[in-house]
Design a protein around this motif. Structure first.
Motif, PDB file in Angstrom:
ATOM      1  N   ALA A  18       2.510  -1.453   4.456  1.00  0.00           N
ATOM      2  CA  ALA A  18       2.495  -0.010   4.357  1.00  0.00           C
ATOM      3  C   ALA A  18       4.045   0.550   3.689  1.00  0.00           C
ATOM      4  N   ALA A  19       3.828   1.394   2.911  1.00  0.00           N
ATOM      5  CA  ALA A  19       4.978   1.944   2.362  1.00  0.00           C
ATOM      6  C   ALA A  19       4.716   3.524   1.802  1.00  0.00           C
ATOM      7  N   ARG A  20       5.923   4.100   1.791  1.00  0.00           N
ATOM      8  CA  ARG A  20       5.825   5.634   1.346  1.00  0.00           C
ATOM      9  C   ARG A  20       6.532   5.625   0.042  1.00  0.00           C
ATOM     10  N   GLU A  62       9.887   3.086   0.832  1.00  0.00           N
ATOM     11  CA  GLU A  62      10.390   2.906   1.819  1.00  0.00           C
ATOM     12  C   GLU A  62       9.158   2.302   2.670  1.00  0.00           C
ATOM     13  N   ILE A  63       9.600   0.986   3.085  1.00  0.00           N
ATOM     14  CA  ILE A  63       8.545   0.166   3.711  1.00  0.00           C
ATOM     15  C   ILE A  63       8.506   0.725   5.187  1.00  0.00           C
ATOM     16  N   ALA A  96       0.731  -0.959  -0.043  1.00  0.00           N
ATOM     17  CA  ALA A  96       0.033  -0.055   0.007  1.00  0.00           C
ATOM     18  C   ALA A  96       0.896   1.038  -0.038  1.00  0.00           C
ATOM     19  N   ILE A  97       1.107   1.845  -1.437  1.00  0.00           N
ATOM     20  CA  ILE A  97       2.343   2.736  -1.513  1.00  0.00           C
ATOM     21  C   ILE A  97       1.553   4.022  -1.278  1.00  0.00           C
ATOM     22  N   VAL A  98       1.835   4.905  -0.366  1.00  0.00           N
ATOM     23  CA  VAL A  98       1.318   6.057  -0.230  1.00  0.00           C
ATOM     24  C   VAL A  98       2.031   7.458  -0.496  1.00  0.00           C
ATOM     25  N   LEU A 156      -0.300   3.305  10.028  1.00  0.00           N
ATOM     26  CA  LEU A 156       0.822   3.190  10.198  1.00  0.00           C
ATOM     27  C   LEU A 156       1.695   4.226   9.754  1.00  0.00           C
ATOM     28  N   ILE A 157       1.369   4.655   8.558  1.00  0.00           N
ATOM     29  CA  ILE A 157       2.221   5.961   7.952  1.00  0.00           C
ATOM     30  C   ILE A 157       2.095   7.315   8.754  1.00  0.00           C
TER      31      ILE A 157
END
Length: 141
Positions: free
Chosen positions: A94-96, A68-69, A17-19, A138-139
């Motif tokens: 979750a990832a950026r 970035e995980i 889930a890339i934000v 999480l982010i």
């Protein structure tokens, strides 16, 4: 066309889930499994590969992005169906977004950066909204 042959054991897979700018990246599957459904980029973990390494590789192969995980956002199990299909255990992270612009490979035919509230009437893979909500928490923490 011959029927797909599926392994006789569960397959381990990862998704991200890339934000980016408070929006999550969704990709639409161009082929089975999940053809026509929007989901998260990801795929099978190769033998000897860590989950994080697999996710970085899959995201790069499917989208060209660097990430970035942040952490584990959930998991789901996809069981074989009477119409065929494999047995998968999917670990979702979750990832950026870190770098790059989306360039899809042939596994996908569309992508969208959407706010979690903007998923609307898209055909989504099962459990996707829960994973996105967990990733967002999480982010933001």
């Amino acid at each position: 066309m011959a029927a797909a042959v599926h392994p006789r054991h569960p397959q381990l897979a990862v998704s991200g889930a890339i934000v980016r700018d408070d929006k999550v990246l969704l990709v639409r599957r161009a082929r089975s499994p999940g053809k026509g459904f929007y989901s998260l980029p990801g795929g099978r973990v190769e033998f000897g590969e860590s989950l994080h390494t697999a996710l970085h590789r899959e995201v790069d192969e499917e989208t060209g992005l660097r990430i970035e995980i942040v952490g584990l956002a959930g998991w789901r199990e996809v069981l074989p169906t009477t119409g065929g299909g494999g047995h998968y255990l999917i670990m979702s992270f979750a990832a950026r977004w870190a770098a790059g612009e989306v360039v899809l490979n042939d596994e996908h035919d569309d992508f969208r950066w959407l706010s979690p509230e903007g998923l609307g009437d898209l055909k989504l893979t099962g459990g996707l909204q829960d994973v996105i909500a967990a990733a967002r928490r999480l982010i933001q923490s």
